[in-house]
Design a protein around this motif. Structure first.
Motif, PDB file in Angstrom:
ATOM      1  N   TRP A  42      49.291  49.672  97.154  1.00 62.06           N
ATOM      2  CA  TRP A  42      48.011  49.644  96.448  1.00 62.06           C
ATOM      3  C   TRP A  42      47.143  50.865  96.746  1.00 62.06           C
ATOM      4  N   PRO A  43      47.013  51.319  98.002  1.00 61.30           N
ATOM      5  CA  PRO A  43      46.242  52.555  98.210  1.00 61.30           C
ATOM      6  C   PRO A  43      46.902  53.777  97.561  1.00 61.30           C
ATOM      7  N   VAL A  44      48.227  53.832  97.615  1.00 59.59           N
ATOM      8  CA  VAL A  44      48.936  54.947  96.969  1.00 59.59           C
ATOM      9  C   VAL A  44      48.722  54.882  95.461  1.00 59.59           C
ATOM     10  N   GLY A  45      48.831  53.693  94.887  1.00 59.96           N
ATOM     11  CA  GLY A  45      48.611  53.525  93.458  1.00 59.96           C
ATOM     12  C   GLY A  45      47.192  53.873  93.043  1.00 59.96           C
ATOM     13  N   ALA A  46      46.210  53.540  93.878  1.00 60.43           N
ATOM     14  CA  ALA A  46      44.820  53.880  93.567  1.00 60.43           C
ATOM     15  C   ALA A  46      44.622  55.390  93.570  1.00 60.43           C
ATOM     16  N   LEU A  47      45.257  56.076  94.487  1.00 61.12           N
ATOM     17  CA  LEU A  47      45.157  57.536  94.529  1.00 61.12           C
ATOM     18  C   LEU A  47      45.829  58.167  93.313  1.00 61.12           C
ATOM     19  N   ARG A  52      46.912  59.990  87.121  1.00 60.24           N
ATOM     20  CA  ARG A  52      47.850  59.474  86.110  1.00 60.24           C
ATOM     21  C   ARG A  52      47.660  57.962  86.018  1.00 60.24           C
ATOM     22  N   HIS A  53      46.883  57.507  85.034  1.00 64.78           N
ATOM     23  CA  HIS A  53      46.508  56.095  84.937  1.00 64.78           C
ATOM     24  C   HIS A  53      47.712  55.157  84.807  1.00 64.78           C
ATOM     25  N   GLY A  54      48.616  55.459  83.929  1.00 63.69           N
ATOM     26  CA  GLY A  54      49.772  54.581  83.712  1.00 63.69           C
ATOM     27  C   GLY A  54      50.652  54.465  84.934  1.00 63.69           C
ATOM     28  N   LYS A  55      50.931  55.588  85.567  1.00 67.91           N
ATOM     29  CA  LYS A  55      51.775  55.597  86.770  1.00 67.91           C
ATOM     30  C   LYS A  55      51.097  54.831  87.908  1.00 67.91           C
ATOM     31  N   MET A  60      50.750  49.986  91.463  1.00 66.99           N
ATOM     32  CA  MET A  60      49.985  48.862  92.004  1.00 66.99           C
ATOM     33  C   MET A  60      50.561  47.511  91.564  1.00 66.99           C
ATOM     34  N   ALA A  61      51.247  47.454  90.445  1.00 67.47           N
ATOM     35  CA  ALA A  61      51.839  46.206  89.963  1.00 67.47           C
ATOM     36  C   ALA A  61      53.215  45.937  90.562  1.00 67.47           C
ATOM     37  N   HIS A  62      53.822  46.921  91.182  1.00 70.27           N
ATOM     38  CA  HIS A  62      55.189  46.803  91.697  1.00 70.27           C
ATOM     39  C   HIS A  62      55.390  45.611  92.642  1.00 70.27           C
TER      40      HIS A  62
END
Length: 77
Positions: A42-47, A52-55, A60-62
């Motif tokens: 989640w922190p990696v996804g937020a960064l 890149r919004h989609g990525k 974060m959904a993984h």
């Protein structure tokens, strides 16, 4: 007054994967695996979401879309 920390227990009833029609071990381990991967992803996804919004959304959904179902379905009890 002492407050204890308990282990989360997840129960999934109505499944056809075993004769008892209930699963306890799979969903509980799935939840713990989901929480462990979410702490990292989640922190990696937020960064990543900042650029890149989609990525970022996929990262974060993984834990919920891939990790939890994979662990839960791998253990039939």
């Amino acid at each position: 007054m002492a407050v204890g920390v308990g282990i989360p227990i997840c129960v999934q009833c109505g499944t056809a994967s075993n004769p008892c029609r209930c699963k306890v071990v799979g969903p509980t381990l799935g939840f713990l695996a989901c929480a462990a991967t979410a702490i990292v992803e989640w922190p990696v996804g937020a960064l990543v979401y900042c650029f890149r919004h989609g990525k970022g959304r996929r990262i974060m959904a993984h834990p919920a879309t891939v990790v939890y179902p994979s662990v839960t379905n791998a253990i039939p009890i």
